[in-house]
Design a protein around this motif. Structure first.
Motif, mmCIF file in Angstrom:
data_model
loop_
_atom_site.group_PDB
_atom_site.id
_atom_site.type_symbol
_atom_site.label_atom_id
_atom_site.label_comp_id
_atom_site.label_asym_id
_atom_site.label_seq_id
_atom_site.Cartn_x
_atom_site.Cartn_y
_atom_site.Cartn_z
ATOM 1 N N LYS A 77 0.977 -0.960 -0.204
ATOM 2 C CA LYS A 77 0.471 -0.002 -0.282
ATOM 3 C C LYS A 77 0.941 1.149 0.294
ATOM 4 O O LYS A 77 1.657 1.340 0.852
ATOM 5 C CB LYS A 77 -0.893 -0.047 1.090
ATOM 6 N N THR A 78 0.745 2.728 -1.161
ATOM 7 C CA THR A 78 1.437 3.204 -0.941
ATOM 8 C C THR A 78 0.563 4.711 -1.296
ATOM 9 O O THR A 78 -1.287 4.473 -1.750
ATOM 10 C CB THR A 78 2.080 3.706 -2.134
ATOM 11 N N SER A 80 0.083 6.929 -3.782
ATOM 12 C CA SER A 80 -0.646 6.881 -5.590
ATOM 13 C C SER A 80 -1.313 5.388 -5.401
ATOM 14 O O SER A 80 -2.095 5.446 -6.299
ATOM 15 C CB SER A 80 0.460 7.669 -5.768
ATOM 16 N N GLY A 81 -1.249 4.758 -4.126
ATOM 17 C CA GLY A 81 -2.198 3.121 -5.147
ATOM 18 C C GLY A 81 -1.387 2.006 -4.118
ATOM 19 O O GLY A 81 -0.747 2.003 -2.785
ATOM 20 N N TYR A 82 -1.045 0.922 -4.991
ATOM 21 C CA TYR A 82 -0.405 0.154 -4.962
ATOM 22 C C TYR A 82 1.078 -0.287 -5.640
ATOM 23 O O TYR A 82 0.839 0.394 -7.061
ATOM 24 C CB TYR A 82 -1.105 -1.620 -4.884
ATOM 25 N N ARG A 83 2.212 -0.940 -5.148
ATOM 26 C CA ARG A 83 2.987 -1.955 -5.559
ATOM 27 C C ARG A 83 3.395 -3.024 -5.617
ATOM 28 O O ARG A 83 2.951 -3.359 -4.575
ATOM 29 C CB ARG A 83 4.333 -0.515 -5.828
#
Length: 284
Positions: A77-78, A80-83
């Motif tokens: 979880k970031t 700006s979304g997910y990586r």
């Protein structure tokens, strides 16, 4: 006579048939959606019943110590979304999406007696217990199970060879490991751990105690992600007693969102991350 015939024919003709009620398109859509939802819910319910019956308990993979076997497609979880999570991620945070599966514990299928090399086990370490050497050790509060690869069985010897890489002497992450003098099966190599932000896996050394002789009730566990301190295992903690091994991981069936609960994590149900039964990841 003619009037009677006319009446009879009129009777044979009967009443005119009522016109069929026209079904509107949105009613068909609603029916399809409801039926589909019922089928999906039924399949999930049947699947949960099967998993609960065939296995003993669910678990989730918190951490990257078993990458790339586990959490290889997990998400971080970031803002700006997910990586994608990588081998270089040291720990999980709230909101991460991780592997979720089922294990055999307790007396289910006599799993403890059938433990073999390369099984993935769920265990606790000595410091996780109030009295680790009690007949039935009691866990301390807020301790989490560890998921590791079983490589050393009771009575065996475990050796880690010292090699030289890039003019630096040390035990590389996937250097030679010997069990009773025989090489351990090389499950992975540096090529399975691509560089992350310029950090190369083959330059990361692996902590080790070199030579270990296991007792009659001792097991040696290690993570598949052996570089640096990405796996806290028997190399640092020493061998595990049989009673400290809680279960045998058997199946990954979905992914779950991690929720922080004080100092521990819970796995939150995520409908869109469920795998179909024919796509389960077997760990045996």
């Amino acid at each position: 006579m003619s009037e009677e015939i006319i009446e009879t024919k009129s009777g044979l003709a009967g009443q005119p048939k009522p016109m069929k009620k026209k079904v509107k398109w949105w009613q068909i859509v609603i029916d399809v959606v409801l039926i589909s939802a019922f089928i999906v819910v039924s399949c999930i319910a049947i699947d949960v019943i099967y998993l609960s019956t065939a296995f003993s308990e669910s678990f989730f993979v918190n951490g990257m110590s078993m990458y790339p076997t586990l959490n290889s497609t997990a998400l971080r979880k970031t803002d700006s979304g997910y990586r994608a999570l990588t081998w270089a991620d040291s720990s999980n945070i709230a909101g991460d999406i991780v592997d979720y599966g089922y294990a055999k514990t307790g007396d289910k299928d006599n799993w403890r007696a059938s433990l073999k090399r390369y099984d993935i086990v769920i265990a606790y370490y000595k410091d996780d217990f109030v009295d680790p050497y009690a007949e039935k050790p009691v866990l301390k509060n807020n301790v989490s199970p560890k998921i590791k690869r079983l490589i050393g069985l009771p009575g065996e010897t475990v050796d880690f060879s010292v090699v030289t890489v890039n003019d630096e002497t040390g035990n590389t992450a996937w250097g030679k490991t010997l069990i009773n003098g025989e090489p351990l099966k090389p499950l992975y190599g540096p090529s399975d751990f691509p560089a992350v932000n310029g950090r190369s896996y083959d330059k990361v050394t692996s902590p080790t105690y070199g030579h270990v002789v296991l007792g009659q009730n001792e097991y040696y566990v290690i993570g598949d992600n052996r570089g640096g301190y990405h796996s806290d295992d028997s190399r640092q903690r020493g061998p595990l007693r049989g009673e400290w091994i809680y279960g045998k991981a058997c199946l990954i069936v979905s992914k779950r969102n991690l929720e922080k609960n004080g100092t521990t994590f819970n796995a939150k149900f995520n409908l869109w991350q469920i795998r179909m039964p024919w796509n389960y990841q077997g760990l045996e």
